[in-house]
Design an enzyme around this catalytic site. Structure first.
Site: not given
Length: 651
Positions: A185, A263
Site C-alpha cells: 500500500e 484485501e
C-alpha cells in the site's frame, strides 16, 4: 542370453510415469492478458484466498487453522513476513519456533494451499511499526520507506537473507508461492518515491528471478504512487465500497489481466477505547459473490486474525494516537481461538457456487474450559526490583533519552530524577510538545501520582520536598503501523517541566521485564510500609493446577485497570479492562500445563489493583465491552470527549 523385452517394457513404464508426474520446470503461474485471467500450469485459474499471519498464531496451531481454511473452499493463503519479528538486532536473525517461515510454508503445502507472500519490507498489518525494525530509528534522521541510503542498505541486507530462503518455494521451482507483493500500500505513504519502488523491484528480480509474478496492492486512492510498471497492480476494498468504481480504477492501470482484490475486509481491527468492530455476514457474502461472479480473484483479509501477543500490536494516528488491542480477532470467519463461525459457513456456501470445495464436515469448535476465580498475591512494586529489571544499572543523562537511543525497542523504561527544590503547592508536571510517547506513570518517593498520556492527558500536579525521588515509568504502546508511518520515537521526547522548571540529571533504566518474569523465583514482598490499597506499577501472581486435560480458555480480569500479563513466562499481551473494548485475553491451551503441574500467572498492574485481586478463566471471550464511552482524543484537551465513534478508514 536373457530376453530384452521386459527391460524395454520397464523403460516404457518409467518414461510414462515420468511424463505423468508434475515437473518443476513445467509449473507456471502467469497472467493471460488476452483473456483477463491467471494461468496455473497453462490452465485458467482464479484464487479464492484468505489471510492468516503465522506470527499471530502459536506454531502448534498452524495446521489446525490452515486445514479449516482449506475445508472452507479456499485454494490459497496470503501472509505477510514481518521484518522486525525475524531480525531483532542488525545482522541477528531468528527463524526458529513460531518464527519458522519455511515450516509454515510446509504446513500450507500439506493443507494443499497455494501461497501469496507479502514480504514488505513494510507490511502495515496493524503490527508494531508496520513490520519495520525499531532499530532503524537508532539513526534518528533516517527516512523510512524511501531511497534514503541508510534505509536501502538495511533493506538490501535483510532481503539478501530472506529472499534466498523462499526461492526454492516459488511455484515454478516446485514450491507453493505463486506471487509476491513488493512493498505494501505504498500509495498511502506521502513519499511517493518511485526510485525506492524501482530499487525494490530490481532487488526482487535479482534475487528471485524473472519468472515469479510480482504485484502491488493499494486502496483506490493509492494506485498513482503505489503502482509501478512491471509489477501487476491490484486493489483492496471492503463490502461497503463501490466495487465497480474501484475495479474500473484498477483497469486504468491494468487494462488487461485478472481483476484482483488483494484485501477484501471480512471485519476490522479494534482500538483501545472504541467499540468492537464487526462486519455483517450479509454484506461480506454479498460482496464476495459479486466479485466471484465477475471472475475476480479475491483474498479475504482476515480469514483468521489471531492475537497480538506480547508488545507486537501496532497503532494508528488519525488525529490522535490509537493503539490497537491485543486481540486481532477481526470479526474474521475463523475466530481468534480458531473456531469456525456462521460467517465462515456463509462464505463457504458462496464459494461452493463457483468452485468445488472439499468433501466432509468442518471441525467443530474446540472445547474450552473455565477456572476460578483465583486470588492473586502481591510480589512487590516494580520500583523494588530495579536491580533485577536493569542489572547493568541506569544510564546517566542530563536530558532524557528515547527508547531508541538506548536500544530498548519495546516494553517499559523508567526515568528517575530528584527534586532540586521543595514544592509545597500542587504544581503542574508536564512535557512540552506532546512529548509523552506513549503513556507515563508518575511516582514521587514511590507513591503513585497519576498518568500522562499521548495526545490526551498532558499534566499531573505534584508536591514534594527537595531531594524527593521522581520516577516516570514510560510504556511503549506500539509504534505507528499505517499510512504516514513517520519515525515514531518512544519515551520522553523532551525534558519534562515542573511548573516552568526544566528537570535535568536523569537516570534511565531500560527494563527487562520479560526476562525477570521468565526467570522468576520466589520474591517476598518487601516489608516497607505499603498503602492499604496498592496503586502504581506492581507485580501480582499466583499458581494453579489443572487436574484434567488443558483446553483453550479466556483470561478475564474484572476490575483490574491496565497492565501486562504472562502465563508460564509467555507474554499474553496487554489488558486494559477499564477502557475496553477487549475484556478477556485468549489463552491457547498449549501454553498450559496439565496433570496437576502448577501453572503460574503474573500480572504487572500499572495503575490500580481492585479491592479483590482476582481473575477468572472463561469459556468464551468478551471483546465488545467498552466500560467508558468511546474515547475521542483531542490534541488540545486534557479530557476525553464523548463524541461519536470515528469512521474507520484505511488499513
Amino acid at each position: 542370453m536373457a530376453p530384452k523385452k521386459p527391460l524395454c517394457l520397464l523403460s516404457l513404464l518409467l518414461l510414462l510415469l515420468t511424463l505423468l508426474l508434475p515437473q518443476a520446470d513445467t509449473r507456471s503461474f502467469v497472467i493471460d492478458r488476452e483473456h483477463d485471467t491467471f494461468l496455473l500450469d497453462g490452465a485458467p485459474f482464479r484464487y479464492v484466498s484468505g489471510s492468516l499471519h503465522y506470527f499471530r498464531v502459536p506454531r502448534v496451531l498452524w495446521a489446525d487453522r490452515l486445514f479449516k481454511m482449506q475445508m472452507s473452499g479456499l485454494n490459497a493463503v496470503q501472509l505477510y513476513v514481518p521484518w522486525n519479528y525475524h531480525e531483532p538486532e542488525p545482522g541477528v536473525y531468528n527463524f526458529n519456533g513460531s518464527r519458522d517461515l519455511i515450516a509454515f510454508l510446509k504446513e500450507a503445502s500439506v493443507a494443499n494451499l497455494l501461497v501469496i507472500l507479502r514480504p514488505g519490507p513494510y507490511i502495515c498489518a496493524e503490527w508494531e511499526m508496520g513490520g519495520l525494525p525499531a532499530w532503524l530509528l537508532r539513526k534518528p534522521n533516517i527516512h523510512l520507506r524511501t531511497s534514503d541510503p541508510d534505509f536501502l542498505a538495511a533493506v538490501d541486507s535483510w532481503f539478501k537473507v530472506l529472499l534466498p530462503k523462499i526461492h526454492p518455494w516459488l511455484y515454478h521451482n516446485g514450491g507453493n508461492i505463486i506471487s509476491i507483493q513488493v512493498e505494501n500500500e505504498y500509495g498511502s505513504y506521502q513519499a511517493c518515491d518511485f526510485d525506492y519502488m524501482k530499487h525494490l523491484a530490481g532487488l526482487f528480480r535479482a534475487l528471485l528471478g524473472e519468472e515469479i509474478l510480482l504485484f502491488t496492492t493499494d486502496g483506490p486512492q493509492g494506485l498513482k504512487c503505489g503502482s509501478l510498471k512491471g509489477l501487476y497492480a491490484t486493489v483492496d476494498f471492503g463490502p461497503a465500497d463501490n466495487m465497480t468504481k474501484i475495479f474500473a480504477l484498477q483497469r486504468k492501470y491494468e487494462p488487461h489481466g485478472p481483476l484482483v482484490n488483494s484485501e477484501y475486509y471480512t471485519g476490522w481491527l479494534d482500538y483501545w477505547g472504541q467499540n468492537h468492530s464487526t462486519r455483517s455476514i450479509k454484506d461480506v457474502t454479498r460482496g464476495l459473490e459479486k466479485m466471484l461472479d465477475m471472475g475476480a480473484s479475491v483474498n479475504m483479509y482476515m480469514f483468521h486474525g489471531g492475537t497480538n501477543f506480547g508488545y507486537w500490536n501496532g497503532a494508528d494516528e488519525k488525529g490522535h494516537f490509537l493503539p490497537i488491542t491485543t486481540s486481532y480477532d477481526y470479526d474474521a470467519p475463523i475466530s481468534e481461538a480458531g473456531d469456525v463461525t456462521f460467517k465462515l459457513f456463509a462464505l463457504r456456501d458462496v464459494i461452493s457456487q463457483f468452485q468445488e470445495i472439499p468433501l466432509g464436515p468442518l471441525p467443530p469448535s474446540s472445547p474450552k474450559m473455565m477456572l476460578g476465580p483465583l486470588t492473586l498475591h502481591p510480589d512487590g512494586y516494580l520500583l523494588d526490583f530495579l536491580h533485577l529489571l536493569c542489572p547493568q544499572g541506569p544510564i546517566h543523562s542530563i536530558l532524557p533519552m528515547t527508547f531508541e537511543a538506548v536500544k530498548q525497542d519495546r516494553g517499559f523504561m523508567l526515568y528517575r530524577t530528584y527534586l532540586t527544590q521543595s514544592v509545597f503547592e500542587p504544581t503542574q508536571f508536564w512535557v512540552p510538545n506532546n512529548g509523552i510517547h506513549d503513556r507515563a506513570y508518575v511516582m514521587v518517593d514511590g507513591v503513585f501520582q497519576g498518568v500522562l498520556e499521548r495526545n490526551t492527558k498532558r499534566k499531573v500536579f505534584l508536591t514534594g520536598k527537595m531531594g524527593a525521588k521522581l520516577d516516570v515509568l514510560l510504556e511503549n504502546m506500539g509504534r505507528l503501523s499505517f499510512g504516514s508511518n513517520y519515525s515514531d520515537f518512544k519515551g520522553l521526547l523532551q525534558a519534562p517541566l515542573l511548573g516552568q522548571t526544566i528537570l535535568t540529571q536523569w537516570l534511565i533504566f531500560p527494563l527487562k521485564v520479560d526476562q525477570l518474569v521468565k526467570r522468576w523465583f520466589p520474591l517476598q514482598l518487601l516489608k516497607n510500609s505499603r498503602p492499604k490499597t496498592p496503586s502504581g506499577p506492581i507485580f501480582y501472581s499466583t499458581t494453579f493446577p489443572i487436574l484434567d486435560s488443558v483446553k483453550d480458555t479466556f483470561l478475564f480480569l474484572p476490575e483490574w485497570t491496565k497492565g501486562q500479563v504472562w502465563i508460564n513466562g509467555f507474554n499474553l499481551g496487554r489488558y486494559w479492562t477499564k477502557r475496553g473494548p477487549q475484556q478477556t485475553l485468549y489463552v491457547p491451551g498449549p501454553l498450559l500445563f496439565p496433570g496437576g503441574v502448577l501453572n503460574k500467572i503474573t500480572l504487572l498492574e500499572l495503575e490500580n489493583v481492585p479491592p479483590r485481586p482476582q481473575i477468572q478463566f472463561l469459556d468464551s471471550p468478551i471483546l465488545n465491552s467498552t466500560l467508558h464511552k468511546t474515547y475521542i482524543y483531542s490534541l488540545s484537551a486534557d479530557t476525553q470527549s464523548n463524541s461519536e465513534p470515528m469512521k474507520l478508514s484505511g488499513h
